[in-house]
Scaffold this active site. Structure first.
Site, PDB file in Angstrom:
ATOM      1  N   SER A   1       0.830  -1.203   0.000  1.00 25.76           N
ATOM      2  CA  SER A   1       0.000   0.000   0.000  1.00 25.76           C
ATOM      3  C   SER A   1       0.866   1.255   0.000  1.00 25.76           C
ATOM      4  O   SER A   1       0.448   2.297  -0.491  1.00 25.76           O
ATOM      5  CB  SER A   1      -0.944  -0.021   1.189  1.00 25.76           C
TER       6      SER A   1
ATOM      7  N   HIS B   1       1.740   5.229   5.295  1.00 32.25           N
ATOM      8  CA  HIS B   1       1.102   5.778   4.098  1.00 32.25           C
ATOM      9  C   HIS B   1       1.552   7.204   3.857  1.00 32.25           C
ATOM     10  O   HIS B   1       1.784   7.619   2.725  1.00 32.25           O
ATOM     11  CB  HIS B   1      -0.416   5.706   4.233  1.00 32.25           C
TER      12      HIS B   1
END
Lengths: 581, 875
Positions: free
Chosen positions: B134, B187
Site C-alpha cells: 500500500s 502511508h
C-alpha cells in the site's frame, strides 16, 4: 433579665448587620393532609450595592454575582420545580406562590440595556452562563421560548427611576427540563454554609427529589431604604418540598409499599361481616402520624450555621400547641401567641432532632385558602386541531379577584385568537378587561397571550381557545416524539402572588420514523435496479449468436494450441535473430 | 449503434490483463508467491520481510526492500494487488520497465522505509511493524495527483474550490479511518515521496537514460522479454500525450452518440407499443378475459384469507416497545389486601340492586376514605326512543412526584355488557384504588367524551376533575363469585378500530408468563392451536370487527387513540381474585414504564391466538382483491359499452367489405378495419340517474332504522324487508316502460354501480378490513348480474340467489343464527349510531344496499334490441 439581655444583643446584631451584610436562614415545617409534610427552607443574605460593584463578595456568591455583573442584570428570578401543588387539599402555596415556578425551569430577569437587541444579547449571555452554573439546559431558552411579559411581572426590587426606563423584562421557560440532583449541588454551593451546617445540612438529593412536589428558587433584587441612597442587593434562596411521611419512613433499600401484615390491619369491627377474611378498612384520618426529623430527612440537623447571626430561630413548626413535640437537648422552644406556631433555638454545635409521637388529635392548624384555583387541560382530540380549557375558580365568598392570565405557547401550537372565550358560571359574559397578544412566527418566536380578567366572588371562569397543530420538519422532532411536547404552565398573577397551572403534554402529528429508512432502502433498490438495467444496456455489446465466442472444449483446446504455437514461434524468431547476430 | 464508450467488458478486461507490462506482472507474481509461501508455518515470511523499525540495521537493510512485497493475509495481498496494478502499469508504461525496476527496487521502497523508520523510532519512540504494497500505492497516487493538479488544479465541491492534489491525503485519511490496522504514518511516508517525485525534486534518483539505453541495447531486452516496455517507448510510446489531459475532450462526443442511440431506441419501442396497444385492445380474446379475471380475484382473495392461519403466513406476537418490560416487576397485591377485598365485596353485594345515585354515594365514601379525589358525572343519551341516563363516578390518584400530564384509566362497570352485577370487578377496583385510580355501555363513552370535551352539553355533564393525557385503559369485568381458570381478553373497538398490539401482548405476557393464567380471545374457550381453531378465532375476530359494535366498556376509549382492553375471567379453576388483581397491577406497572404513547407495534392486525397474528401487509390483499374484482368488471363494461356492436351481426346486416384505414403514429403505420377504431356514443344520462338514485335511496333505510322508536323497529323491519323484495321489480319495470334502455345502458348502469362499490370497498378495506371483506364477499355475485331476456328460469334462479344475499335477508339470517331478536339488534345498532358513533349502518345501507338494488334491477331488465332497430333504419 436574661431574656431582655438576649433581646438587646439580638437587636444590636440586627442593626449592625443591616448596614453591612448579613445572613439569615430558617426552616418552616407544616404538616399537610393526609400524612404529608411541607418543608420550606429560606436562606437570605444581603450585601451593599457598593461592595457588590467593587466585587467585594462576602455572603453573596461570587460566581453568580459576576454573571449578573457581566450580563448587566439588575434583578433575577430563577425557579426549578417538579410535581404538582394540590391546592384542593393543601391550601394556599408557600410564600403565596411568589417563590415558585412552573414545572421544569423558569427564569425571568430585568436586564439593563439601551435597545432590545442589546437586551437580547445580554439575555443570551445570562442564560448560557446560568446554564453552566446550574447544570441545567438553560441555554435552550432561545428566542422561541423567550417572551417579554407586559402585564404579568413587576419588578420586586427598588430600582432607580433613571435605570427603570432602561430595564427590559425577559422571561423564559423550559417545561421539559427534569430537575435533579445536579441542579441541587450548585444551588447548595451558593449558600454560605454550603450544606455542611445549619438547616441546609438537611438537604439531600435523595429526599428532595423524592418529594411529591418541590420547588427551588433564587431571587436577586436590589432593596433601598426609602429616601436614602443606601442600597443593598438581596439574594433569597428557597427550597420548598412536600414530603410523604409514610413514603419517607420506608427503608431506603426497600422503598416499595407492601400490604400491611394481617395483624396490623385496622378493621371496622362494627360491620356485620367482619371476620378473618373480610375487613372493611377503617378511616385513619384523625390519627396524626408519628415522625421525626431524621426519619423524614435521613439524618438530624447538624447544628446551626455560624454565619447566621441575626438570632432568628432556625427551625419553626406550624402545628397546634396541643400536639406533643420532643426536641433534643439544648434547644429552646418558643411558642407564639397564635396557638399554631412554635420555633426552636438551637445550640450551635450539637445535632438537633425533633420527634412527634403518634397522637389522636382533632385540632389542626388552619389551612390558608388560596386566592384562586386554577386548572388547565386539553380538550378535543385528533392530529390537526385541539383546544385548551382553563378553569379558574374564585373560592372567596366576598372578594372579587383581578388577575392576569399569561400563556406563552410554542410556535407549533397555533392559537386562534377569535376562539378565545371566557364563560363565567356557564354564561357568556364579557369579563376580559384587557388583552395583550403577540402572535407567533414560525421557528422564530412563540405566542404570547396576556389577559386581564376580573372574577366576581364565588364564581368560576372557564377560558377556552382552539389551536392548530403545526407539522414539524423531520429533524425538529425530539428523540421521544411520541411522548408529546411539553407546554409551559400558564402564569396567573394576582398582585404580587403568582399561581401556575400544571404543564401540558401536547401530542403532535408524528411521522413514522422508520418510514424514511424504508423509503431510502426502497428507492435505493429501485435506483440500483434501473441503473443496472440501463448501464447494462449501454455497456453490453450485442452480438449475433454465430459471431459470439464459443466456449466449448474444442475452442479452448484450439486456443491453447495457438498460444503454445505463438510462444514457440517467438522463441524461434529470437533464436534466428541471435543466429544472425 | 455500438457505443464507443470505454466499456467494461470481460473481453477488454482480459486484454488489459494480457497486456500488462513486464515489471507489473513480476511484482504481482512475487506478491502472490510470497503470500503462497507464507501459508506454510515453517518459515515466517512476515517476520522475515516486514519493516520493523527496531531491527533496521546494516545487516537487515533488506527489509526496506522486501516489506512492500510481503502481506499479512490473502485479503491484504489481494486488495493491494488490485490497487497497485493499474497504477504501476501506468508508471511503467510511462517510464519504461528498466527505470521502474530500478526505482521500485531502489529508492521508491528504501526512502519511504527509512523515512518511516526515522520518524517511528527517532521521533515517536515506537516500534510499529509495517507490511504491504500500500505504501507504493500511495506513492503512485501522489504522483498521479500532482500530475492531475498541473492540468486541472481545482475541483469544486459546492462553492469551495478544492485543490486536486489533496485527494490522496483524503484517501489516506479514509483508509486509516475505515480500514483497521493500517499504518497512517507509513502511508504518509509513501505520500511524501510521491509528492516529492511528482514535483520533480526527486527526479535525480532515476537512473540516467544513457545507462538504461546502453543496457537495453546490450542485452536486447526488447527482443527477449515479452511485455517489456522500452526506455524509448516512453517518448513516443502509448502515451504520446498525457492521458489525464485529454479525457474530457475524448469523452464528450462518445456521450453524445450514446444519448442519440438511446433516444432512437426508445422512440422505436414507443411506436410499437402504441400500435400494438390499440390493436390489442380490440382483441376478442382479451375482451373475454375480465369476467374470468374478476372471478379469479374473488377466489384468490378468499383463498388468501384461508391460508393466513398457517405457520408460514402468520407471525408470533412480540413486544415491540422495549420500555414496557412486562412482568419484570414484583407485584405487591397480596396478603392482607385479600381481607380488604372481602370487605369491599360484601359492601358491593349489599348495594346490589340499589339505584345509581345511592351506589355512587357509597362508592364516593369509599374512595374518599382511601384518600382519593372523587368526582361524578351525570349523563343522558337518547336513542331509538329510549333514554339512557346514569351517573359516572370516578376518582383520581395523582402519582407522587408526577406532574399530571399523563394518566392511565382503570374502569369497573357496575353492570357488565350482559347486565350482570360486576361483583368482584367493582370490589377489585375499590381495593386496587388503594394503590392506583371508575355503567357499562353509555357511561364510559360519556366519560371519555367529556374528558376530551367533545360531549353534548347539557345532556352530559362536564368533568369536574381531570388529569393529563390518557395513555391507556384497562377494564375489569369479573361478575361471578368463584375462582376462575383463564382470562378472556376483549380488544375490539368501535368501527373495527383496535388497540395497539403491544397492550394485548403485555397482558398476555403477564398473565401467562408471570402469573401462569391462560388467555383466550374471541370466546374461544378451547384452543388447540390447530388450523381449524386458529381460523375460527380469526373469523370470529373479523366478524366482531366487521360489525363494528362496542364489545366492552373499553371500546369507547379506542376512537380517542387511548389503547384499551377488557379483562374477563372465565371458567372454573384455582385462580382467585388476588391473581386477577396482580395481573392488573403488573399491567399498570408496565404501562407506567412507557415513556411515549403506545406507537411501536401494530394497530391493524388479525389475531388467531393469543400469541399469533397477521399484520395488515399480509392480510390486506385479500380484501383488496375482492374489491378489485368489481373495479375490473366496471372498467371492462365501460370499454365494452363503448365498442361497436358485435361485428358478425354488423357485417351480416351491412353486407359489404369492411373499410380499412391507416393508423399513423410517428413513423410507424398499420392498417386496420375502420369500425374497430370507432367509439360508440355512450348514453350516460339514464345509467347515471339510476345509480345516483339508488345511492340516494340508501339514506332512507339509514334514517328509518336510526330514528324509529325501539318497540316499532321489529315491525318496521318486516315491512321494509317485504317492500325490499318487491321494490326492485317495480323500479325495473318502470325503467323498462319509460326509458326502454338498450343493452349498452344496462351495461353502463352496472359499470357505474360496480365502480362505486369497488371504490368504496377498497378504501374501506384500509379502515375496517373485515367489514370491507364481508360486504365484498356478500356482494360478489353482483359482478355477474345482467339482464337475461328470454331465459326466465335462469333469471328466476338468480333472483332467488340475490334475494338470499340481500342485506335484509343476511341481517335476518344472522339474528336467527345467534338467536337474537331483529328488533333487539336494530336497537343496539341505533344505540351504537347515537352513542358510540358506529358507522356500520352507513356501509350497509349506503354502499351495499344500493349495489344490491342495482343488481336486482339489472336482473329484471329487458334490453331493447339495438341491432334490429338499426337494421330497420338502414332498410
Amino acid at each position: 433579665m436574661r431574656q431582655l439581655l438576649s433581646l438587646l444583643v439580638f437587636l444590636a446584631a440586627l442593626c449592625t448587620a443591616s448596614s453591612v451584610s448579613d445572613y439569615h436562614e430558617q426552616l418552616l415545617l407544616r404538616p399537610l393532609h393526609p400524612s404529608l409534610l411541607l418543608a420550606s427552607f429560606n436562606f437570605q443574605s444581603n450585601t451593599s450595592l457598593a461592595s457588590f460593584e467593587q466585587q467585594n463578595f462576602r455572603y453573596f456568591p461570587r460566581s453568580l454575582g459576576q454573571i449578573l455583573q457581566h450580563a448587566n442584570t439588575r434583578e433575577l428570578h430563577l425557579r426549578f420545580s417538579l410535581g404538582r401543588w394540590d391546592a384542593e387539599s393543601w391550601g394556599a402555596r408557600p410564600w403565596g406562590g411568589a417563590r415558585e415556578g412552573g414545572t421544569g425551569v423558569e427564569l425571568w430577569a430585568w436586564v439593563e440595556a439601551e435597545t432590545d437587541e442589546e437586551a437580547d444579547g445580554r439575555w443570551l449571555t445570562l442564560t448560557n452562563a446560568l446554564s453552566g452554573l446550574f447544570c441545567a439546559s438553560l441555554n435552550f431558552i432561545d428566542s422561541t421560548r423567550t417572551t417579554r411579559p407586559v402585564m404579568s411581572f413587576q419588578p420586586s426590587g427598588d430600582h432607580k427611576n433613571s435605570t427603570l426606563s432602561d430595564l427590559h423584562l425577559l422571561h423564559g421557560t423550559l417545561p421539559r427540563e427534569v430537575v435533579c440532583t445536579e441542579n441541587l449541588t450548585p444551588f447548595l454551593k451558593l449558600l454560605p454554609c454550603k450544606g455542611k451546617a445549619g438547616i441546609s445540612s438537611l438537604l439531600d438529593g435523595h429526599k428532595l427529589f423524592d418529594a411529591s412536589w418541590q420547588s427551588m428558587s433564587i431571587d436577586v433584587r436590589p432593596i433601598c431604604n426609602a429616601g436614602s441612597n443606601d442600597c443593598q442587593l438581596q439574594i433569597t434562596q428557597t427550597i420548598d418540598m412536600v414530603l410523604d411521611i409514610q413514603r419517607s419512613k420506608r427503608p431506603r433499600d426497600n422503598p416499595i409499599p407492601r400490604p400491611v401484615p394481617n395483624e396490623e390491619l385496622k378493621c371496622d369491627t362494627s360491620k356485620p361481616y367482619n371476620s378473618d377474611n373480610a375487613c372493611f378498612p377503617l378511616d385513619a384520618a384523625d390519627q396524626e402520624e408519628e415522625w421525626s426529623l431524621s426519619q423524614i430527612f435521613g439524618h438530624s440537623l447538624k447544628g446551626t450555621c455560624p454565619l447566621a447571626t441575626d438570632g432568628a430561630d432556625p427551625v419553626c413548626i406550624n402545628i397546634p400547641h396541643t400536639r406533643h413535640v420532643y426536641a433534643s437537648e439544648g434547644a429552646h422552644e418558643h411558642k407564639d401567641d397564635s396557638g399554631y406556631m412554635r420555633c426552636f433555638a438551637i445550640d450551635g454545635d450539637k445535632d438537633f432532632e425533633i420527634v412527634l409521637p403518634q397522637q389522636e388529635i382533632s385540632e389542626k392548624a388552619p389551612l390558608e385558602e388560596p386566592l384562586l384555583y386554577a386548572e388547565r387541560s386539553f380538550i378535543g382530540y385528533g392530529q390537526e386541531r385541539g383546544g385548551v380549557q382553563a378553569i379558574l375558580t374564585n373560592p372567596s365568598p366576598t372578594n372579587a379577584v383581578d388577575f392576569v392570565y399569561m400563556e406563552s405557547l410554542p410556535w407549533f401550537m397555533k392559537l386562534y385568537l377569535h376562539t378565545l372565550k371566557a364563560k363565567i358560571n356557564g354564561l357568556d359574559e364579557d369579563i376580559i378587561k384587557e388583552m395583550y397578544y403577540r402572535p407567533a412566527l414560525d421557528r422564530k418566536r412563540g405566542t404570547q397571550l396576556e389577559v386581564r380578567i376580573l372574577i366576581p366572588a364565588n364564581s368560576t371562569v372557564v377560558l377556552t381557545y382552539d389551536f392548530e397543530k403545526a407539522i414539524l420538519r423531520y429533524t425538529e422532532y425530539p428523540p421521544d416524539a411520541n411522548r408529546g411536547f411539553d407546554i409551559a404552565p400558564a402564569v396567573i398573577t394576582i398582585g404580587n402572588v403568582s399561581i401556575r397551572t400544571t404543564s401540558l403534554l401536547l401530542p403532535l402529528p408524528t411521522p413514522d420514523f422508520s418510514m424514511p429508512y424504508n423509503v431510502i432502502i426502497l428507492t435505493s433498490t429501485v435506483m440500483a435496479l434501473s441503473f443496472g438495467f440501463i448501464f447494462n444496456l449501454l455497456v453490453r455489446r450485442f452480438v449475433a449468436m454465430d459471431e459470439g465466442d464459443k466456449w466449448d472444449v474444442r475452442a479452448v483446446r484450439l486456443k491453447a494450441l495457438a498460444a503454445v504455437k505463438r510462444f514457440l514461434s517467438r522463441f524461434r524468431k529470437t533464436e534466428k535473430l541471435e543466429k544472425k547476430e | 449503434m455500438a457505443p464507443s464508450l470505454p466499456q467494461f467488458s470481460a473481453a477488454r478486461m482480459r486484454s488489459y490483463i494480457f497486456r500488462l507490462p513486464l515489471f507489473t506482472r513480476s511484482i504481482v507474481a512475487v506478491i502472490i508467491l510470497l503470500w503462497v509461501i507464507s501459508i506454510q508455518s515453517v518459515w515466517n515470511v512476515q517476520q522475515w520481510g516486514a519493516l520493523i523499525p527496531d531491527q533496521i540495521g546494516l545487516s537487515s537493510m533488506y527489509r526496506t526492500n522486501t516489506f512492500p512485497l510481503v502481506h499479512v493475509g490473502f485479503f491484504h495481498a489481494f486488495l493491494n494487488i488490485l490497487a497497485l496494478t493499474p497504477l504501476l502499469e501506468r508508471f511503467e508504461a510511462e517510464y519504461g520497465t528498466l527505470t521502474t525496476l530500478a526505482l521500485f527496487l531502489g529508492p521508491l521502497s528504501t526512502i519511504p522505509a527509512l523515512l518511516y523508520t526515522f520518524v517511528e523510532r527517532g521521533i515517536l519512540h515506537m516500534n510499529t511493524t509495517v507490511l504491504g504494497a500500500s505504501i507504493w500505492v500511495f506513492t503512485l497516487l501522489a504522483m498521479e495527483a500532482v500530475k492531475t493538479y498541473k492540468t486541472n488544479p481545482y475541483f469544486s465541491l459546492g462553492t469551495t474550490q478544492v485543490p486536486t492534489w489533496t485527494t490522496p491525503l483524503v484517501m489516506v485519511l479514509f483508509v486509516s479511518f475505515l480500514v483497521p490496522n493500517t499504518s497512517f504514518l507509513g502511508h504518509m511516508c509513501g505520500l511524501a515521496f510521491g509528492y516529492g517525485w511528482g514535483l520533480g525534486y526527486l527526479k535525480f534518483l532515476a537512473p540516467p537514460e544513457w545507462i538504461l539505453r546502453w543496457i537495453e541495447g546490450k542485452l536486447n531486452l526488447l527482443g527477449r522479454l515479452p511485455h517489456y516496455v522500452s526506455v524509448d517507448q516512453k517518448t513516443y510510446g502509448r502515451f504520446g500525450v498525457l492521458p489525464t489531459a485529454n479525457v474530457s475532450s475524448v469523452s464528450l462526443p462518445t456521450d453524445g452518440s450514446i444519448g442519440m442511440g438511446l433516444g432512437l431506441d426508445i422512440g422505436i419501442w414507443d411506436v410499437n407499443a402504441h400500435a400494438s396497444g390499440s390493436l390489442l385492445r380490440r382483441d376478442p380474446r382479451l375482451l373475454k378475459l375480465p369476467p374470468y379475471l374478476s372471478f379469479l380475484c374473488i377466489v384468490i382473495g378468499v383463498a388468501w384469507l384461508l391460508v393466513l392461519p398457517l405457520d408460514n403466513y402468520s407471525r408470533k406476537t412480540y413486544i415491540s416497545e422495549n420500555a414496557l418490560l412486562p412482568g419484570q416487576v414484583h407485584t405487591y397485591f397480596a396478603g392482607s389486601d385479600q381481607n380488604i377485598f372481602g370487605g369491599y365485596k360484601r359492601e358491593v353485594d349489599a348495594l346490589g340492586e340499589k339505584s345509581n345515585v345511592e351506589v355512587n354515594d357509597k362508592l364516593e365514601e369509599f374512595f374518599r376514605a382511601s384518600g382519593l379525589k372523587v368526582a361524578r358525572q351525570k349523563y343522558e343519551y337518547k336513542s331509538a326512543g329510549e333514554t339512557y341516563s346514569g351517573e359516572n363516578i370516578y376518582a383520581i390518584l395523582h402519582a407522587p412526584r408526577g406532574d399530571a400530564t399523563e394518566a392511565i384509566v382503570l374502569v369497573g362497570a357496575w353492570r357488565n355488557v350482559d347486565g350482570v352485577l360486576n361483583r368482584n370487578g367493582v370490589a377489585l377496583v375499590l381495593t386496587l384504588a388503594r394503590y392506583f385510580k371508575t355503567d357499562s355501555r353509555a357511561g364510559p363513552q360519556a366519560w371519555v367524551d367529556a374528558y376530551h370535551d367533545t360531549h353534548q352539553s347539557p345532556a352530559i355533564e362536564s368533568l369536574p376533575l381531570k388529569s393529563g393525557a390518557l395513555q391507556g385503559a384497562v377494564v375489569i369485568d369479573y361478575p361471578f363469585d368463584h375462582r376462575f381458570e383463564s382470562l378472556h381478553i376483549v380488544y375490539d373497538g368501535i368501527n373495527g378500530q383496535l388497540p395497539n398490539l403491544d397492550l394485548l401482548n403485555t397482558v398476555v405476557a403477564i398473565a401467562s408468563g408471570q402469573m401462569g393464567i391462560g388467555t383466550s380471545l374471541q370466546q374461544m374457550w378451547q384452543h388447540t392451536d390447530s388450523y381449524k381453531d386458529r381460523l375460527q378465532t380469526m373469523l370470529r375476530g373479523m366478524l366482531n370487527q366487521g360489525l363494528g359494535h362496542a364489545s366492552g366498556p373499553h371500546s369507547s376509549f379506542i376512537p380517542y387513540h387511548v389503547d384499551a382492553i377488557t379483562l374477563q375471567p372465565y371458567g372454573e379453576g384455582w385462580q382467585d381474585e388476588m391473581a386477577m388483581g396482580r395481573v392488573i397491577e403488573s399491567t399498570f406497572r408496565s404501562l407506567n414504564n412507557l415513556l411515549e404513547h403506545l406507537h411501536q407495534s401494530f394497530f391493524f392486525y388479525l389475531l388467531m391466538q393469543a400469541n399469533r397474528f397477521v399484520s395488515i401487509g399480509t392480510y390486506l390483499p385479500s380484501a383488496m382483491l375482492v374489491a378489485v374484482n368489481f373495479t375490473i368488471m366496471a372498467i371492462f363494461l365501460w370499454v365494452k359499452s363503448g365498442s361497436p356492436l358485435d361485428p358478425s351481426t354488423k357485417l351480416a346486416s351491412a353486407g359489404g367489405k369492411p373499410s380499412l384505414t391507416i393508423i399513423k403514429k410517428g413513423d410507424a403505420a398499420a392498417i386496420a378495419p375502420k369500425e374497430i377504431l370507432g367509439v360508440r356514443e355512450r348514453q350516460l344520462f339514464m345509467p347515471l340517474a339510476v345509480v345516483a338514485g339508488s345511492q340516494f335511496l340508501g339514506v332512507l333505510p339509514l334514517y328509518l332504522f336510526n330514528h324509529t322508536p325501539g318497540n316499532f323497529l321489529s315491525s318496521i323491519f318486516s315491512i321494509f324487508a317485504i317492500l325490499n323484495s318487491v321494490f326492485p321489480f317495480i323500479v325495473s319495470s318502470a325503467i323498462v316502460r319509460y326509458f326502454r334502455p338498450t343493452n349498452q345502458q344496462y351495461q353502463l348502469i352496472k359499470a357505474f354501480s360496480l365502480l362505486l362499490l369497488g371504490m368504496f370497498l377498497s378504501s374501506l378495506a384500509t379502515l375496517n378490513f373485515s367489514l370491507a371483506f364481508l360486504v365484498g364477499l356478500l356482494a360478489a355475485p353482483l359482478t355477474y348480474m345482467q339482464p337475461f331476456p328470454g331465459r326466465p328460469i335462469s333469471t328466476a334462479f338468480l333472483v332467488l340467489v340475490l334475494s338470499l344475499l340481500a342485506p335484509t335477508t343476511v341481517l335476518f339470517a344472522g339474528t336467527y343464527y345467534w338467536k337474537l331478536g331483529v328488533g333487539e339488534v336494530l336497537k343496539e345498532a341505533a344505540f351504537g349510531w347515537d352513542v358510540w358513533g358506529m358507522n356500520t349502518q352507513v356501509v350497509v345501507w349506503c354502499v351495499w344496499w344500493p349495489a344490491w338494488l342495482v343488481g336486482m334491477i339489472l336482473l329484471f331488465g329487458k334490453p331493447r334490441d339495438e341491432c334490429k332497430e338499426e337494421s330497420k333504419v338502414v332498410n
